[in-house]
Design an enzyme around this catalytic site. Sequence first.
Site, PDB file in Angstrom:
ATOM      1  N   GLU A   1     -16.769  48.152  71.804  1.00  0.00           N
ATOM      2  CA  GLU A   1     -18.039  48.178  72.086  1.00  0.00           C
ATOM      3  C   GLU A   1     -18.796  47.233  71.044  1.00  0.00           C
ATOM      4  OE1 GLU A   1     -21.754  49.775  71.608  1.00  0.00           O
ATOM      5  OE2 GLU A   1     -20.227  51.582  70.528  1.00  0.00           O
TER       6      GLU A   1
ATOM      7  N   CYS B   1     -26.743  50.857  68.981  1.00  0.00           N
ATOM      8  CA  CYS B   1     -26.085  50.005  70.007  1.00  0.00           C
ATOM      9  C   CYS B   1     -27.436  50.506  70.658  1.00  0.00           C
ATOM     10  CB  CYS B   1     -24.848  49.601  70.384  1.00  0.00           C
ATOM     11  SG  CYS B   1     -24.092  51.767  70.714  1.00  0.00           S
TER      12      CYS B   1
END
Length: 485
Positions: A252, A286
Amino acid sequence: MPITRELLIGGKSAPAAGGRTTADTSPSGELYATVAAASAEDVTAAVDAAHVQLDSWSATSPFERRRIFLAAADLLERRIDEVVATMAAETGSLAGNAMFNVGLAANILREAGAAVTAPRGEVLVTGSPGTMSLSVREPLGVVAAFAPWNEPVILGTRAVAGPLAAGNTVVLKASEEAPICSGLFIADLLSEAGLPAGVLNVITNDPADAAVIAQTLIGDERVRAVNFTGSTKVGRIIGTLAAQHLKPAVLELGGKNAVIVLEDADIDYAVNAAAYSVLANAGQICMSGDRILVHESCADEFTEKFAAKVAQLPPGLPDDPGAAVGPLVNIAAATRVAGLVSDAVTRGATVVAGGGAPDGPLHPPTVLRDVPREADLHYAEAFGPICVIDTFASDDEAVAKAGDTDNGLTAGIITENSAHGLAVARRIKTGIVHINDQTVDDEPQAPFGGFGASGYGRFGGRWAIEAFSNTRWVTMATQHTRYPF
């Protein structure tokens, strides 16, 4: 007075080989803790401990494993004050963000507990008479987990919860910027909840040794899978190492996320949603919104209100009761963000809110427009309290601009017309999209991951169990088979 922590190997605190240590500092550079600086030898010892416990942990009653996860979730919620204080010291997190870490991480643990007893396999159709055909899922083995610093309790918990729930043992490499929050604290919590010694082992290291630690950990033949959350740059290295050793990986990585404000949006709601998307945890998520794409029919109104909103959100350190936006993780990070703003302005961008030089790790919340494609900020993940406003005239143009990135992690579409929002959402190449909401959202039972350079594989719910378990085909014949010879 600074605290001292050692490695956690086989359920015991242990100094690094040779007694090496490294500093764990606050965003302003003050020493918060001294932690062990692991070497390759220590990594091997951690894998040794995880490997020894693999068969025992995978054979542990599912009800006992579920009890451990649920107990850890309750313990975490009771230790919220400790999390607030430790995250403030290590990463500069404001209290609200730390409390968000506690809430989501506790639910990740509860979801892991539920996953332990979820159905795991299928009965398959077979053409062989008198045979039962099964698809079953089993643990992979020792899992190498890498935790980041930015939401350390959430992401450190996520790094280990799915692999442990699937019956694997874990070696967790904690972030150099938050070794306690992202690793040691989580291991302490699970140990207190009853996790057996050696099932979860934690490595801390000096930043200069990060490459050696990763190479040794991923290269160990007993490590059977890898999960990493962090930057795309480092994720490429981790993914390459895993591929060289033919090991599955869940990555990720970074996002260059867009909030799209359609012409039918409620502008006041859009302003509030976009501000949260850009400035939550000082933009160090993120999922943070780097780009606000606004329909040209409402762009002027949105820009005026958004700039005014951002201008009244002051930056400050965790001990400042008036702070709305916290510091970046260190002074170097604030300097990097200022460089992105300076480069964009030099190339023709306009500052509509904020701007100016950082004050130590504090960077003013900043809004820019007219950022040209050649500016570094056009493609680089900001990872700070800054964003760019751009306009579009049609859905086609909005989709094209939102997709002008390799980092398709998440998107938000603000609209009062859900059918319109869904039509746009289905055309955007991101792993996640939220209609009539902004980009920063996460639930532990949902598939979490990106598209393109934002990584591959999924965390969350049954997807985590699938990622960290192996599918086997098993048949059982109830009669003797006739063979041709």
